[in-house]
Design an enzyme around this catalytic site. Structure first.
Site, PDB file in Angstrom:
ATOM      1  N   ASP A  11       0.871  -1.222  -0.060  1.00 20.81           N
ATOM      2  CA  ASP A  11      -0.080  -0.128  -0.047  1.00 20.81           C
ATOM      3  C   ASP A  11       1.010   1.358   0.029  1.00 20.81           C
ATOM      4  OD1 ASP A  11       1.111  -0.307   2.701  1.00 20.81           O
ATOM      5  OD2 ASP A  11      -0.665   0.530   3.602  1.00 20.81           O
ATOM      6  N   ASP A  16       6.735   1.107   2.189  1.00 22.92           N
ATOM      7  CA  ASP A  16       6.528   0.377   1.102  1.00 22.92           C
ATOM      8  C   ASP A  16       7.237   0.725  -0.407  1.00 22.92           C
ATOM      9  OD1 ASP A  16       3.601  -1.022   1.709  1.00 22.92           O
ATOM     10  OD2 ASP A  16       3.646   1.066   2.307  1.00 22.92           O
ATOM     11  N   HIS A 241       9.740   0.134   8.254  1.00 18.79           N
ATOM     12  CA  HIS A 241       8.952  -1.463   8.566  1.00 18.79           C
ATOM     13  C   HIS A 241       8.882  -2.305   7.416  1.00 18.79           C
ATOM     14  CE1 HIS A 241       7.080   0.896  12.125  1.00 18.79           C
ATOM     15  NE2 HIS A 241       6.904   1.838  11.215  1.00 18.79           N
ATOM     16  N   ASP A 242       8.457  -1.618   6.214  1.00 17.22           N
ATOM     17  CA  ASP A 242       8.245  -2.827   5.247  1.00 17.22           C
ATOM     18  C   ASP A 242       9.274  -3.294   4.528  1.00 17.22           C
ATOM     19  OD1 ASP A 242       5.565  -2.405   5.623  1.00 17.22           O
ATOM     20  OD2 ASP A 242       5.009  -0.779   3.994  1.00 17.22           O
TER      21      ASP A 242
HETATM   22  C1  BDR Z   1       2.716  -0.293   8.592  1.00 18.56           C
HETATM   23  O1  BDR Z   1       1.845   0.715   8.672  1.00 18.56           O
HETATM   24  C2  BDR Z   1       2.080   1.539   7.191  1.00 18.56           C
HETATM   25  O2  BDR Z   1       1.848   2.706   7.862  1.00 18.56           O
HETATM   26  C3  BDR Z   1       3.462   1.214   6.977  1.00 18.56           C
HETATM   27  O3  BDR Z   1       3.494   1.209   5.682  1.00 18.56           O
HETATM   28  C4  BDR Z   1       3.689  -0.152   7.444  1.00 18.56           C
HETATM   29  O4  BDR Z   1       3.217  -1.228   6.634  1.00 18.56           O
HETATM   30  C5  BDR Z   1       3.492   0.020   9.968  1.00 18.56           C
HETATM   31  O5  BDR Z   1       2.702   0.134  11.102  1.00 18.56           O
HETATM   32 CA    CA Z   2       2.777  -0.537   4.315  1.00 19.33          CA
END
Ligand code: BDR
Ligand code: CA
Length: 314
Positions: A11, A16, A241-242
């Protein structure tokens, strides 16, 4: 080396976007069969536009398919404070002339997986709410045999980032997360436990912004938006994170984790989207675990691996 076949469901979303840059830089290791989008950080039209523009910008010749525009049960929740109105912070990318596939993401994934030769499987990497994956598993349960494993960014064993209890992707669609957790497919959870250790510092981001490499500079601009527009600015660094699920596939030695028996709270109470369960070595057998949850990362190695990928122009 035989490349790992992947379908990436995302997303975009600034982290991402960095994950896709990391995938593009490692095309020798990953064969990307397709990128699918799901409502999450922004609405489905915006994240699909972003996926098309990002894949073109990174020189990735992959199909992009538009996925579910709403979660299974509730209304969508977006995250403009972290990802901006467009989903990519204040970064403007060249407009791609490519278009999304005619078929919806779930059908695209089904067709792609079922077209794999007998005995071959692909891995799903999901970095948004798990809506598409859940619908796929419910509509086409026979497809499980073509899925090697699912690595997802989502959930947390240690509190949330949207509510005190819940992480964004699980909060956005806990019903979908529950379907995936109980699918009986090997799962790797890359939740906040590990991803909050996987950061870029303000200094590293500034350096990316000043780079002469277009990909590095765009990624710096996007992460800079996240850093400066959220409470992360007080920390002086921000999580990417991603990228974690892909980096774990490539370099598992950077991470540590434990088997867990997990579920997700789908109630309407304050714990909606929270991960439930755990693993007690004196009570549970490893064979009962439904998830391998990453809990630790070597932050410096993460930063080295990510930054060098962003300078890898194609
Ligand atoms: C996740 O939430 C989204 O805002 C980021 O892309 C990540 O996938 C982190 O909590
Ligand atoms: Ca994400």
């Amino acid at each position: 080396m035989k490349r790992k076949k992947l379908i990436i469901d995302c997303d975009p979303g600034v982290d991402d976007a960095l994950m896709l840059a990391y995938a593009a830089a490692h095309r020798d290791a990953f064969e990307i069969l397709g990128v699918t989008t799901v409502s999450g950080n922004q609405d489905i039209e915006k994240v699909t536009r972003n996926a098309l523009d990002l894949t073109s910008f990174y020189g990735m010749d992959v199909p992009v398919a538009r996925g579910m525009g709403t979660p299974l049960v509730k209304e969508p929740q977006y995250a403009p404070e972290t990802h901006g109105e467009s989903g990519l912070g204040s970064c403007t990318l060249p407009l791609s002339f490519r278009e999304a596939e005619k078929e919806p993401a779930v059908v695209f994934i089904y067709r792609t997986l079922s077209g794999l030769p007998e005995g071959e499987k692909a891995t799903l990497v999901a970095t948004g709410p798990l809506t598409n994956v859940a619908v796929l598993l419910r509509l086409f349960p026979e497809i499980k045999k073509k899925i090697e494993e699912i690595l997802f960014m989502g959930g947390s064993l240690c509190g949330g980032n949207v509510t005190p209890a819940a992480e964004f992707n699980f909060y956005a669609d806990p019903e979908a997360a529950r379907i995936v957790l109980h699918a009986g497919i090997p799962l790797v959870m890359c939740g906040l436990d590990v991803t909050e250790q996987c950061t870029l510092t303000r200094g590293q981001i500034l350096k990316l912004c000043q780079s002469g490499y277009p990909v590095a500079r765009a990624c710096g601009d996007m992460m800079g938006f996240s850093l400066e527009n959220t409470s992360e600015k007080y920390r002086g660094e921000t999580s990417v994170h991603d990228v974690v699920p892909l980096m774990y596939l490539l370099s598992p030695e950077i991470f540590s984790g434990t088997p867990q028996i997990l579920d997700v709270d789908c109630s309407d109470g304050p714990a909606r989207g929270a991960v439930l369960g755990g693993f007690r070595w004196w009570r549970n057998e490893e064979s009962e675990a439904n998830v391998f949850a990453l809990t630790g990362a070597d932050r410096e190695k993460f930063q080295e691996s990510l930054i060098s990928a962003l300078y890898n122009e194609t």
